[in-house]
Design an enzyme around this catalytic site. Structure first.
Site, mmCIF file in Angstrom:
data_model
loop_
_atom_site.group_PDB
_atom_site.id
_atom_site.type_symbol
_atom_site.label_atom_id
_atom_site.label_comp_id
_atom_site.label_asym_id
_atom_site.label_seq_id
_atom_site.Cartn_x
_atom_site.Cartn_y
_atom_site.Cartn_z
ATOM 1 N N GLY A 1 67.247 58.862 -71.555
ATOM 2 C CA GLY A 1 66.032 58.441 -70.870
ATOM 3 C C GLY A 1 65.749 59.130 -69.557
ATOM 4 N N HIS B 1 63.970 82.652 -56.595
ATOM 5 C CA HIS B 1 63.053 82.968 -57.706
ATOM 6 C C HIS B 1 62.499 81.682 -58.298
ATOM 7 C CE1 HIS B 1 66.890 82.287 -59.774
ATOM 8 N NE2 HIS B 1 66.210 82.093 -60.888
ATOM 9 N N HIS C 1 65.969 76.363 -59.894
ATOM 10 C CA HIS C 1 65.986 76.815 -58.497
ATOM 11 C C HIS C 1 64.816 76.263 -57.681
ATOM 12 C CE1 HIS C 1 69.237 79.883 -58.966
ATOM 13 N NE2 HIS C 1 68.865 79.749 -60.216
ATOM 14 N N HIS D 1 65.684 89.997 -62.971
ATOM 15 C CA HIS D 1 66.007 88.756 -63.679
ATOM 16 C C HIS D 1 64.880 88.514 -64.673
ATOM 17 C CE1 HIS D 1 67.914 85.011 -64.482
ATOM 18 N NE2 HIS D 1 67.025 84.252 -63.857
ATOM 19 N N ASP E 1 69.894 84.710 -59.197
ATOM 20 C CA ASP E 1 70.203 85.125 -60.568
ATOM 21 C C ASP E 1 69.824 86.596 -60.709
ATOM 22 O OD1 ASP E 1 70.683 82.452 -60.778
ATOM 23 O OD2 ASP E 1 69.217 82.057 -62.356
ATOM 24 N N ASP F 1 75.945 85.267 -58.721
ATOM 25 C CA ASP F 1 75.683 84.681 -60.036
ATOM 26 C C ASP F 1 76.877 84.886 -60.972
ATOM 27 O OD1 ASP F 1 74.645 83.988 -62.513
ATOM 28 O OD2 ASP F 1 73.089 85.532 -62.538
ATOM 29 N N HIS G 1 66.134 88.326 -77.945
ATOM 30 C CA HIS G 1 66.296 87.828 -76.573
ATOM 31 C C HIS G 1 67.454 88.558 -75.914
ATOM 32 C CE1 HIS G 1 66.505 85.011 -73.206
ATOM 33 N NE2 HIS G 1 67.804 84.897 -73.411
ATOM 34 N N GLY H 1 69.212 87.149 -68.671
ATOM 35 C CA GLY H 1 68.837 87.691 -67.372
ATOM 36 C C GLY H 1 69.965 87.682 -66.369
ATOM 37 N N HIS H 2 71.213 87.621 -66.865
ATOM 38 C CA HIS H 2 72.359 87.495 -65.969
ATOM 39 C C HIS H 2 73.339 88.647 -66.174
ATOM 40 C CE1 HIS H 2 71.196 83.358 -64.887
ATOM 41 N NE2 HIS H 2 70.823 83.267 -66.154
#
Length: 557
Positions: free
Chosen positions: A51, A76, A81, A144, A166, A198, A367, A370-371
């Site tokens: 919930g 960013h 963040h 990123h 990141d 990161d 995909h 981004g790290h």
């Protein structure tokens, strides 16, 4: 950056979120006179938080020291963040400095919270220097998965602190700038005093792949699709939106963007120049439904199985505008975040059952993260040459892997610190140690309700989820308090309805003599409740090996 000569050359680092978890990022830097906060993010609820809408950092420390808090510095525009910015501003009204994309998103959040006119919100540009309290702050570009991502260099009394935000190393991103190691090298000519970096992919060998690979694969999949295409991605993956739009132009399809966050991010990105999408390329849901399927691409959210996202609602067949059709091609342009496997797989199964073909990142690379991975992190460590190192943004094993990597590049083991949220690390030019600890747990947000981990709500909801609820009602004589009639017991989510009637009648029979005896003398209501809970709870536990939540009410007649 300017050299300072401080009489008290120390700085404290206090993570309020983001360590030992993925999300809820908030880092505090503190000197004797000043505090700045880096990021204010949310954690999306986990399976054991029924919930709950979002989880935010505990901000009591900042409110208690509000007279020294100078600003909120944003790296960013991802929700982990910036998602808690409005909650922070409601408690302490401080200036916000943010790169362009994040500033636009925060602007909308503050507007919705009716706070925009009360807050100073300033757009920063990489390379600019800002004097904030006793700090000199400079943002630098990083690559990123959202445009205008930055790291932050902060000149403090003790030395230069680098917070990467990141990031990864990609010299040719689809949108945005590469990570500017040249600027970092200039800032850290004498080595960084402290590096906070990161850690999300610190366990992974090699380098992260470039988005350019996705720019080849997704258009090829769209071009090969025989009918309608639905692409599901994170709303913050702005480069993915451009890749899909370019593919639509190339293959003569129209683009329909579905879902509030996806529509908003697309709108903001077009306004500030990050997306180049002709107006006549985009169509509404109604127009998409009127065109031949082979002329349409739908872009939506839901790649993580979020219950109210566009793709999941389509999978449940309750989306108000879009229904899954035979021969739809659905491209999942994401990797499944750990913990989301079950809802993601459930959605995929339903989509396939409806006749769609689902393409995931396991089948074809749709995909890239981004790290940064190990070799990129190693390059960062070599450029910054930090005296002290604190890994951030990651679960414990990720932080540990990153700390080990830092030590392997030359950071002294005694200068590498794996912190937990709430640790206060004090550093000066000679030494560093954790000197104190404060409460920094989860703060749960549910509608307009906000409470911490010490509250009863989560425990009660977990108990409800596991064992259900039993309600006990009885009547008392208004004159002497004696029992009138027999108690009535009902349950929800406790036992199957076919078993409930007999079991609950037996429970009523067991409770009645106890109440008759106990109500013969005056008693406080809390004592009566306790007797009912113990009697009913013990009886049901013996019969079912389960203990539901028990609620007691009485009526005076």
């Amino acid at each position: 950056m300017t050299d300072y000569n401080y009489e008290t050359p120390w700085v404290r680092v206090l993570p309020l979120g983001g360590l030992g978890e993925i999300g809820k990022n908030m880092m505090v830097l503190e000197t004797a006179d000043d505090i700045v906060v880096i990021d204010a993010g949310v954690l999306f609820p986990e399976w054991n938080m029924p919930g709950i809408d979002i989880v935010i950092p505990d901000m009591d420390y900042l409110e208690d020291n509000a007279d020294r808090v100078r600003a909120l510095l944003i790296t960013h525009g991802h929700e982990d963040h910036i998602g808690a910015v409005s909650h922070l501003i409601k408690r302490i009204n401080i200036p916000i400095y943010a790169p362009a994309m994040a500033e636009a998103l925060i602007h909308e959040k503050l507007r919705q919270a009716k706070l925009r006119d009360q807050v100073s919100l300033e757009v920063i540009r990489p390379g600019e220097q800002h004097y904030i309290g006793g700090f000199e702050v400079e943002w630098f570009s990083v690559c990123h998965s959202v445009p205008d991502s930055t790291g932050i260099a902060i000149n403090t009394p003790a030395g230069v602190i680098i917070h990467t935000g990141d990031f990864k190393l990609d010299n040719d991103p689809v949108i945005g700038s590469p990570t500017d190691l040249g600027v970092l090298s200039d800032i850290c000519q004498d080595g960084a005093f402290l590096l906070m970096a990161d850690s999300t992919y610190a366990e992974e060998e090699g380098y992260s792949a470039s988005d350019r690979e996705i720019a080849e694969n997704i258009p090829a999949l769209i071009g090969a699709a025989p009918a309608r295409v639905i692409v599901s991605s994170f709303a913050s993956q702005i480069s993915r939106i451009q890749i899909v739009a370019d593919a639509c132009l190339h293959y003569g399809r129209k683009l329909c963007v579905v879902g509030r966050s996806m529509i908003n991010n697309t709108k903001v990105s077009r306004e500030i120049g990050h997306l180049n999408i002709p107006a006549d390329l985009m169509i509404s849901s109604a127009e998409a439904n009127s065109l031949p399927p082979s002329k349409v691409v739908i872009l939506t959210t839901g790649s993580q199985g979020e219950s109210e996202s566009g793709l999941v609602r389509m999978a449940r067949n309750d989306h108000k505008d879009i229904q899954i059709q035979d021969n739809d091609t659905i491209i999942m342009s994401s990797s499944t975040i750990p913990g989301n496997e079950v809802p993601v797989n459930d959605s995929i199964n339903e989509l396939v059952r409806m006749g769609a073909r689902v393409i995931t990142n396991q089948e074809t690379r749709t995909h890239v993260p981004g790290h940064a991975r190990k070799e990129e992190l190693r390059a960062l460590l070599n450029v910054t040459r930090p005296k002290y190192f604190v890994p951030v943004h990651g679960e414990y094993r990720m932080l540990k892997a990153h700390a080990d990597l830092a030590i392997s590049t030359g950071v002294s083991p005694e200068n590498s610190f794996i912190l937990t949220n709430g640790d206060i690390l004090e550093l000066d030019t000679d030494s560093a140690e954790v000197v104190d600890r404060i409460e920094a747990g989860h703060i749960f947000v549910d509608g307009l309700g906000i409470w911490d981990e010490r509250g009863n709500v989560i425990n009660e909801r977990q108990a409800l989820q596991q064992n259900g609820i039993v309600s006990v009602a009885f009547s008392r004589d208004v004159t002497d308090g004696s029992l009138v009639g027999k108690p009535k017991i009902v349950s929800v989510g406790f036992v199957h309805k076919e078993d409930a009637q007999g079991l609950l009648r037996e429970t009523e029979d067991a409770l009645r003599p106890v109440l008759e005896q106990y109500l013969k003398k005056p008693n406080e209501w809390n004592e009566i409740e306790e007797v009912v809970r113990k009697t009913v709870g013990s009886f049901l536990s013996r019969r079912t090996k389960r203990r539901p939540i028990i609620i007691t009410t009485s009526i005076d007649v």
